[in-house]
Design a protein around this motif. Sequence first.
Motif, PDB file in Angstrom:
ATOM      1  N   GLN A  23       0.801  -1.219   0.000  1.00  0.00           N
ATOM      2  CA  GLN A  23       0.000   0.000   0.000  1.00  0.00           C
ATOM      3  C   GLN A  23       0.839   1.277   0.000  1.00  0.00           C
ATOM      4  O   GLN A  23       0.273   2.368   0.036  1.00  0.00           O
ATOM      5  CB  GLN A  23      -0.925   0.014   1.222  1.00  0.00           C
ATOM      6  N   LEU A  24       2.157   1.158  -0.026  1.00  0.00           N
ATOM      7  CA  LEU A  24       3.025   2.333   0.067  1.00  0.00           C
ATOM      8  C   LEU A  24       3.752   2.542  -1.258  1.00  0.00           C
ATOM      9  O   LEU A  24       4.407   1.635  -1.751  1.00  0.00           O
ATOM     10  CB  LEU A  24       4.040   2.154   1.205  1.00  0.00           C
ATOM     11  N   THR A  70       4.633   6.304  -2.419  1.00  0.00           N
ATOM     12  CA  THR A  70       5.133   7.659  -2.620  1.00  0.00           C
ATOM     13  C   THR A  70       6.504   7.812  -1.955  1.00  0.00           C
ATOM     14  O   THR A  70       7.017   6.884  -1.334  1.00  0.00           O
ATOM     15  CB  THR A  70       4.159   8.712  -2.059  1.00  0.00           C
ATOM     16  N   ASP A 120       3.396  12.625   1.954  1.00  0.00           N
ATOM     17  CA  ASP A 120       2.758  12.452   0.652  1.00  0.00           C
ATOM     18  C   ASP A 120       1.871  11.215   0.635  1.00  0.00           C
ATOM     19  O   ASP A 120       0.807  11.199  -0.001  1.00  0.00           O
ATOM     20  CB  ASP A 120       3.807  12.350  -0.451  1.00  0.00           C
ATOM     21  N   GLU A 121       2.321  10.165   1.323  1.00  0.00           N
ATOM     22  CA  GLU A 121       1.543   8.929   1.371  1.00  0.00           C
ATOM     23  C   GLU A 121       0.185   9.176   2.027  1.00  0.00           C
ATOM     24  O   GLU A 121      -0.861   8.738   1.533  1.00  0.00           O
ATOM     25  CB  GLU A 121       2.311   7.869   2.161  1.00  0.00           C
ATOM     26  N   VAL A 122       0.204   9.889   3.151  1.00  0.00           N
ATOM     27  CA  VAL A 122      -1.031  10.132   3.896  1.00  0.00           C
ATOM     28  C   VAL A 122      -1.935  11.112   3.147  1.00  0.00           C
ATOM     29  O   VAL A 122      -3.168  11.023   3.213  1.00  0.00           O
ATOM     30  CB  VAL A 122      -0.701  10.659   5.310  1.00  0.00           C
ATOM     31  N   PHE A 145      -2.062  11.473  -0.190  1.00  0.00           N
ATOM     32  CA  PHE A 145      -2.334  11.064  -1.573  1.00  0.00           C
ATOM     33  C   PHE A 145      -3.837  10.876  -1.839  1.00  0.00           C
ATOM     34  O   PHE A 145      -4.396  11.425  -2.799  1.00  0.00           O
ATOM     35  CB  PHE A 145      -1.569   9.775  -1.888  1.00  0.00           C
ATOM     36  N   GLN A 149      -4.719  16.232   8.243  1.00  0.00           N
ATOM     37  CA  GLN A 149      -3.449  15.574   7.957  1.00  0.00           C
ATOM     38  C   GLN A 149      -2.587  15.527   9.210  1.00  0.00           C
ATOM     39  O   GLN A 149      -2.048  14.475   9.579  1.00  0.00           O
ATOM     40  CB  GLN A 149      -2.711  16.328   6.840  1.00  0.00           C
ATOM     41  N   GLU A 163       7.373  12.580   8.942  1.00  0.00           N
ATOM     42  CA  GLU A 163       6.604  12.913   7.750  1.00  0.00           C
ATOM     43  C   GLU A 163       7.464  13.170   6.517  1.00  0.00           C
ATOM     44  O   GLU A 163       6.981  13.031   5.387  1.00  0.00           O
ATOM     45  CB  GLU A 163       5.676  14.098   8.008  1.00  0.00           C
ATOM     46  N   THR A 177       2.172   4.014   8.746  1.00  0.00           N
ATOM     47  CA  THR A 177       2.013   4.895   7.583  1.00  0.00           C
ATOM     48  C   THR A 177       0.841   4.435   6.723  1.00  0.00           C
ATOM     49  O   THR A 177       0.022   5.251   6.271  1.00  0.00           O
ATOM     50  CB  THR A 177       3.302   4.921   6.747  1.00  0.00           C
ATOM     51  N   ALA A 228      -2.640   6.476   5.968  1.00  0.00           N
ATOM     52  CA  ALA A 228      -3.102   6.733   4.605  1.00  0.00           C
ATOM     53  C   ALA A 228      -4.531   6.250   4.407  1.00  0.00           C
ATOM     54  O   ALA A 228      -5.340   6.913   3.730  1.00  0.00           O
ATOM     55  CB  ALA A 228      -2.165   6.048   3.607  1.00  0.00           C
ATOM     56  N   SER A 242      -6.911   8.600   6.411  1.00  0.00           N
ATOM     57  CA  SER A 242      -6.972   9.984   5.941  1.00  0.00           C
ATOM     58  C   SER A 242      -8.177  10.255   5.046  1.00  0.00           C
ATOM     59  O   SER A 242      -8.635  11.391   4.930  1.00  0.00           O
ATOM     60  CB  SER A 242      -5.681  10.350   5.190  1.00  0.00           C
TER      61      SER A 242
END
Length: 500
Positions: free
Chosen positions: A352-353, A355, A360-362, A364, A377, A390, A405, A409, A412
Amino acid sequence: MIHLDQLSVHYGREKALDGLSSQIKEGEFVLLTGPSGCGKSTLARCLNGLIPHSSAATMSGQVIVDGLLTREHSVSELATHVGLVFQNPATQLFCLTVEEEVSLGPANLALPAAEVARRCEFAMRATGIEHLRGRRVNTLSGGEQQRLAIASVLAMKPRILVLDEPTSNLDLKGTRLVLDTLDRLRREQGITILVIEHRLHEMEGLADRVLIMKGGRLVVDGSSQQVLGQKKLLFQLGIRYPWPLLGDRLGYSILLPVGLTGHPRDQEPLVKLVDVEFGYGSGSLLQGLNMAIYPGDLVALVGDNGTGKSTIAKIIAGLLKPQKGQVAWSDGARDLKLGRRVGLLLQDPLLQLFTNTVADEVAFGPRNFGLFSDDWQQEVLAATGLSALEDRDPCHLSSGEQQRTALAAVLSLQPKLLILDEPTMGQDWSHLSRFMDFLVALNRQGQTILLITHDYKLICRYAQRILILEKGRIVADGVPRLPLADRLRLESLSTVPSEH
């Protein structure tokens, strides 16, 4: 057997290990624990030569295992001396079938076919996966993959075994089987064992010594009885005290009223599965499954490895289609896009990761849906313990940090239904309880949550409803035996330090 002398490791500018020095004697059973991200998995990779030979990390100091200086010997040479089971089993499985996977290591040692077969049988029997020998690896559950990874290492018969969270995805039966095997190997064959683990209760009676790390340093080194009895010290380090619950001995049903088979609700379900059937290949996994999740639920789905819990999660999320039956959503959720309808945390966070930074991951998902809010965020980053990380690349984080992380994501997007599949992997109790407390606060505001876990203490502390899955069907559905206030008080005995 293992000698560390001023061992330091850097990932770029980030220091993972800081002047670590220690020794482990031949035949010792050592438990290594500490907060998520403190360097435990980095140390494991140093012991079999992955650091410095197969990693971008920079290492200084010395590591000697079984008389070999790791810096001067290749990973393949060290593999016959040190067997390492990774925290994420999927990263070390390569073959199509279970039997091929277990045979791979001994076969690569150019052993006679008869010896390869003997080792394969020994390893599968020791981990309880004989019945899986012909199964394709990609159809196994997370717990079954974990036992397979352990079996593939046992088949190499190394003199030193290093296992990184070997029980994180295992049910009670699998946990007991693996730990009994490790204890027998130590007693009968003198194998030196180092286990990295957050679930301390299971290890309490096995380990001779306990090492605790924090910030890349060794901060505690003592006997199991001495260290694990210090409730206040463990609490200060964010480590859950190894206090047993009845469920550890009697199974999930101890948490439910006797004879409970249904859980009637007045409101309409958020989502329900009606007569769902599903299988992989010619096998049948879910057989006429019926279950419902209601708005505002915080429900735990539990059951043994391989019963279909993760499959149910993927069916609800729309990643798999049932072969028979249907998934019916409420009017308010049916028209939502998949990412807003269901947020699914998979067992393997690496899936799932993608970026370059945690932030940026959270961000996206919310940015793609036009929902980004800097305040939300920051709230999510703080709740998951990621505020200080972060700007880090997710690929350079520990497995526990990667898991958080992926959690952040998923969260979020504020999905209608949040599904967490084994969220405890790599998590110390401090980070896990802080995140779960945040989820409870969201649940009180209406967030619906499905929690899939083998962690009895997590169920005891947080679940408001429990579904028990056996042989492809829900066999029990109801509220926990104890009221929430009593469960919080009970669990506090294992997390809050005594002042006396």
